[in-house]
Design an enzyme around this catalytic site. Structure first.
Site, PDB file in Angstrom:
ATOM      1  N   VAL A  71       0.816  -1.228   0.000  1.00 37.32           N
ATOM      2  CA  VAL A  71       0.000   0.000   0.000  1.00 37.32           C
ATOM      3  C   VAL A  71       0.848   1.277   0.000  1.00 37.32           C
ATOM      4  CG1 VAL A  71      -2.033  -1.080   1.042  1.00 37.32           C
ATOM      5  CG2 VAL A  71      -0.313   0.030   2.519  1.00 37.32           C
ATOM      6  N   ASN A  97      -6.763  -1.482   6.228  1.00 33.47           N
ATOM      7  CA  ASN A  97      -6.345  -2.148   7.461  1.00 33.47           C
ATOM      8  C   ASN A  97      -4.826  -2.344   7.563  1.00 33.47           C
ATOM      9  OD1 ASN A  97      -6.706  -4.375   9.718  1.00 33.47           O
ATOM     10  ND2 ASN A  97      -5.528  -5.325   8.059  1.00 33.47           N
ATOM     11  N   SER A 151      -6.444   3.313  15.579  1.00 32.60           N
ATOM     12  CA  SER A 151      -5.903   2.701  16.795  1.00 32.60           C
ATOM     13  C   SER A 151      -6.311   3.567  17.975  1.00 32.60           C
ATOM     14  CB  SER A 151      -4.370   2.673  16.696  1.00 32.60           C
ATOM     15  OG  SER A 151      -3.794   2.330  17.941  1.00 32.60           O
ATOM     16  N   TYR A 164       3.617   6.710  14.793  1.00 32.46           N
ATOM     17  CA  TYR A 164       2.374   5.923  14.733  1.00 32.46           C
ATOM     18  C   TYR A 164       1.195   6.763  15.226  1.00 32.46           C
ATOM     19  CZ  TYR A 164      -0.428   1.575  15.328  1.00 32.46           C
ATOM     20  OH  TYR A 164      -1.385   0.577  15.263  1.00 32.46           O
ATOM     21  N   ALA A 166       0.855   9.985  15.309  1.00 33.56           N
ATOM     22  CA  ALA A 166       0.523  11.057  14.365  1.00 33.56           C
ATOM     23  C   ALA A 166      -0.211  10.503  13.147  1.00 33.56           C
ATOM     24  CB  ALA A 166       1.800  11.778  13.925  1.00 33.56           C
ATOM     25  N   LYS A 168      -1.920   7.643  12.876  1.00 36.68           N
ATOM     26  CA  LYS A 168      -3.242   7.109  13.235  1.00 36.68           C
ATOM     27  C   LYS A 168      -4.215   8.240  13.572  1.00 36.68           C
ATOM     28  CE  LYS A 168      -2.651   2.583  12.911  1.00 36.68           C
ATOM     29  NZ  LYS A 168      -3.400   1.797  11.907  1.00 36.68           N
ATOM     30  N   ILE A 197      -4.862  -6.015  20.632  1.00 33.42           N
ATOM     31  CA  ILE A 197      -5.470  -7.169  19.969  1.00 33.42           C
ATOM     32  C   ILE A 197      -4.372  -8.206  19.701  1.00 33.42           C
ATOM     33  CG2 ILE A 197      -6.909  -7.938  18.024  1.00 33.42           C
ATOM     34  CD1 ILE A 197      -8.294  -5.684  19.577  1.00 33.42           C
TER      35      ILE A 197
HETATM   36  P1  NAI Z   1      -0.696  -7.840  11.632  1.00 34.19           P
HETATM   37  O1  NAI Z   1       0.764  -7.588  11.653  1.00 34.19           O
HETATM   38  O2  NAI Z   1      -1.206  -9.154  12.110  1.00 34.19           O
HETATM   39  O3  NAI Z   1      -1.298  -7.559  10.190  1.00 34.19           O
HETATM   40  C1  NAI Z   1      -0.904  -6.437   9.448  1.00 34.19           C
HETATM   41  C2  NAI Z   1      -0.831  -6.838   7.991  1.00 34.19           C
HETATM   42  O4  NAI Z   1      -0.503  -5.653   7.237  1.00 34.19           O
HETATM   43  C3  NAI Z   1       0.274  -7.876   7.714  1.00 34.19           C
HETATM   44  O5  NAI Z   1      -0.261  -8.979   7.006  1.00 34.19           O
HETATM   45  C4  NAI Z   1       1.292  -7.113   6.903  1.00 34.19           C
HETATM   46  O6  NAI Z   1       1.965  -7.910   5.927  1.00 34.19           O
HETATM   47  C5  NAI Z   1       0.426  -6.060   6.254  1.00 34.19           C
HETATM   48  N1  NAI Z   1       1.233  -4.923   5.781  1.00 34.19           N
HETATM   49  C6  NAI Z   1       2.232  -4.281   6.420  1.00 34.19           C
HETATM   50  N2  NAI Z   1       2.754  -3.340   5.616  1.00 34.19           N
HETATM   51  C7  NAI Z   1       2.064  -3.397   4.455  1.00 34.19           C
HETATM   52  C8  NAI Z   1       2.155  -2.689   3.240  1.00 34.19           C
HETATM   53  N3  NAI Z   1       3.080  -1.726   3.036  1.00 34.19           N
HETATM   54  N4  NAI Z   1       1.279  -2.998   2.242  1.00 34.19           N
HETATM   55  C9  NAI Z   1       0.352  -3.956   2.425  1.00 34.19           C
HETATM   56  N5  NAI Z   1       0.236  -4.692   3.547  1.00 34.19           N
HETATM   57  C10 NAI Z   1       1.093  -4.404   4.553  1.00 34.19           C
HETATM   58  O7  NAI Z   1      -1.303  -6.658  12.529  1.00 34.19           O
HETATM   59  P2  NAI Z   1      -2.779  -6.243  12.932  1.00 34.19           P
HETATM   60  O8  NAI Z   1      -2.717  -5.959  14.364  1.00 34.19           O
HETATM   61  O9  NAI Z   1      -3.796  -7.163  12.407  1.00 34.19           O
HETATM   62  O10 NAI Z   1      -2.877  -4.836  12.169  1.00 34.19           O
HETATM   63  C11 NAI Z   1      -4.025  -4.427  11.440  1.00 34.19           C
HETATM   64  C12 NAI Z   1      -4.245  -2.947  11.682  1.00 34.19           C
HETATM   65  O11 NAI Z   1      -4.650  -2.745  13.030  1.00 34.19           O
HETATM   66  C13 NAI Z   1      -3.012  -2.077  11.480  1.00 34.19           C
HETATM   67  O12 NAI Z   1      -3.373  -0.890  10.804  1.00 34.19           O
HETATM   68  C14 NAI Z   1      -2.576  -1.768  12.889  1.00 34.19           C
HETATM   69  O13 NAI Z   1      -1.867  -0.566  12.966  1.00 34.19           O
HETATM   70  C15 NAI Z   1      -3.900  -1.689  13.599  1.00 34.19           C
HETATM   71  N6  NAI Z   1      -3.888  -1.851  15.043  1.00 34.19           N
HETATM   72  C16 NAI Z   1      -3.409  -2.983  15.650  1.00 34.19           C
HETATM   73  C17 NAI Z   1      -3.505  -3.122  17.021  1.00 34.19           C
HETATM   74  C18 NAI Z   1      -3.081  -4.365  17.740  1.00 34.19           C
HETATM   75  O14 NAI Z   1      -3.053  -4.383  18.971  1.00 34.19           O
HETATM   76  N7  NAI Z   1      -2.753  -5.438  17.076  1.00 34.19           N
HETATM   77  C19 NAI Z   1      -4.061  -2.054  17.858  1.00 34.19           C
HETATM   78  C20 NAI Z   1      -4.531  -0.920  17.116  1.00 34.19           C
HETATM   79  C21 NAI Z   1      -4.438  -0.834  15.770  1.00 34.19           C
END
Ligand code: NAI
Length: 260
Positions: A71, A97, A151, A164, A166, A168, A197
């Site tokens: 992305v 996401n 987030s 992060y 800024a 988010k 999560i």
């Molecule tokens: P995760 O690490 O399990 O999944 C994130 C996915 O995004 C991965 O599959 C990764 O390959 C993909 N990704 C990373 N950079 C990318 C790029 N440049 N292009 C396309 N895909 C890319 O993490 P999670 O937790 O499921 O993250 C999902 C969203 O939730 C993120 O935006 C994260 O910032 C947000 N988030 C997560 C929290 C948590 O506690 N896990 C809390 C609050 C927000």
């Protein structure tokens, strides 16, 4: 007396594109949407990882296709979004996401600049680019829905996390701005703020630290599951959710509600 027409609680037959869908919340969202009958474009950095999710969805009778997509790459966004629309005949739902963690102390010099640029590119700029690329098809949908994953770091700040926080926080503003701009076309734009999560992103946090943090900070005293966020995302993309827009919704186990 105004009569409310029946409001559909089904996304069957809708086309949804989910970024970062190979892991965590993106994966849970793709799986849930497919189980609800949507056609899902599973996009993530690695083609094989996307293929594996699509195989899982197909094995349970759902419809999905895999697309490698970074992305941070504007041209790739344009071409993958166009491919999805061609392959499925349109786009109704965009879930922004994909994400990375971006902790970096303010005094890290050039490393800080690098992290800032990466955080803003992946966590914020990509959201508007995905939406702008998908707009021609969203405009043709009778229930176009956009969900941005921010987030609780958009509502408060953990020390050392400024890039992060800024980026988010920008997502919440972008959500409101897009909701206002696209509202007259009936397109809704909402934002979810997950708390802690259990996903790939938090997999390196030791269990004891997770338990301590959850006990001290959340009302529910636990980490959330990716499916618990996916269900809120599903609720926001239902045709029946047509009057919710510009909302910023914590799914955080009560993290933001708790003071002590
Ligand atoms: P995760 O690490 O399990 O999944 C994130 C996915 O995004 C991965 O599959 C990764 O390959 C993909 N990704 C990373 N950079 C990318 C790029 N440049 N292009 C396309 N895909 C890319 O993490 P999670 O937790 O499921 O993250 C999902 C969203 O939730 C993120 O935006 C994260 O910032 C947000 N988030 C997560 C929290 C948590 O506690 N896990 C809390 C609050 C927000």
């Amino acid at each position: 007396m105004d009569h409310c027409p029946p409001l559909s609680r089904s996304i069957a037959g809708r086309v949804a594109i989910v970024t970062g869908a190979a892991s965590g919340m993106g994966r849970a969202t793709a799986m849930l949407f497919a189980s609800e009958g949507a056609s899902v474009a599973v996009t993530d950095l690695d083609q094989n990882a996307c293929d594996a999710i699509v195989a899982e969805i197909a094995a349970s009778g759902g419809t999905a296709r895999a697309y490698a997509l970074d992305v941070a790459n504007h041209d790739a966004i344009k071409s993958v979004v166009a491919d999805v629309a061609k392959d499925f005949g349109g786009i109704d739902i965009v879930v922004n996401n994909a994400g990375i963690s971006a902790f970096c102390p303010l005094d890290a010099g050039d490393d800080y600049d690098g992290m800032w640029d990466r955080a803003v590119a992946i966590l914020l700029t990509a959201h508007q680019r995905m939406v702008r690329a998908a707009l021609p098809w969203l405009r043709k949908s009778d229930a176009a829905r956009i969900v941005n994953i921010a987030s609780t770091e958009a509502l408060g700040a953990t020390p050392g996390d400024t890039p992060y926080v800024a980026a988010k926080t920008g997502v919440t503003g972008l959500t409101r701005g897009m909701a206002v701009d696209l509202g007259k076309e009936g397109i809704t734009v909402n934002c979810i703020c997950p708390g802690p999560i259990r996903t790939g992103m938090t997999s390196n946090v030791p269990e004891d630290d997770k338990a301590l943090y959850a006990r001290r900070r959340t009302a529910l005293r636990r980490y959330g599951r990716p499916e618990e966020v996916a269900h809120m995302t599903l609720s926001l993309v239902l045709p029946a959710a047509g009057f919710i827009t510009g909302a910023v919704i914590p799914v955080d186990g009560g993290l933001m509600a708790r003071n002590a």
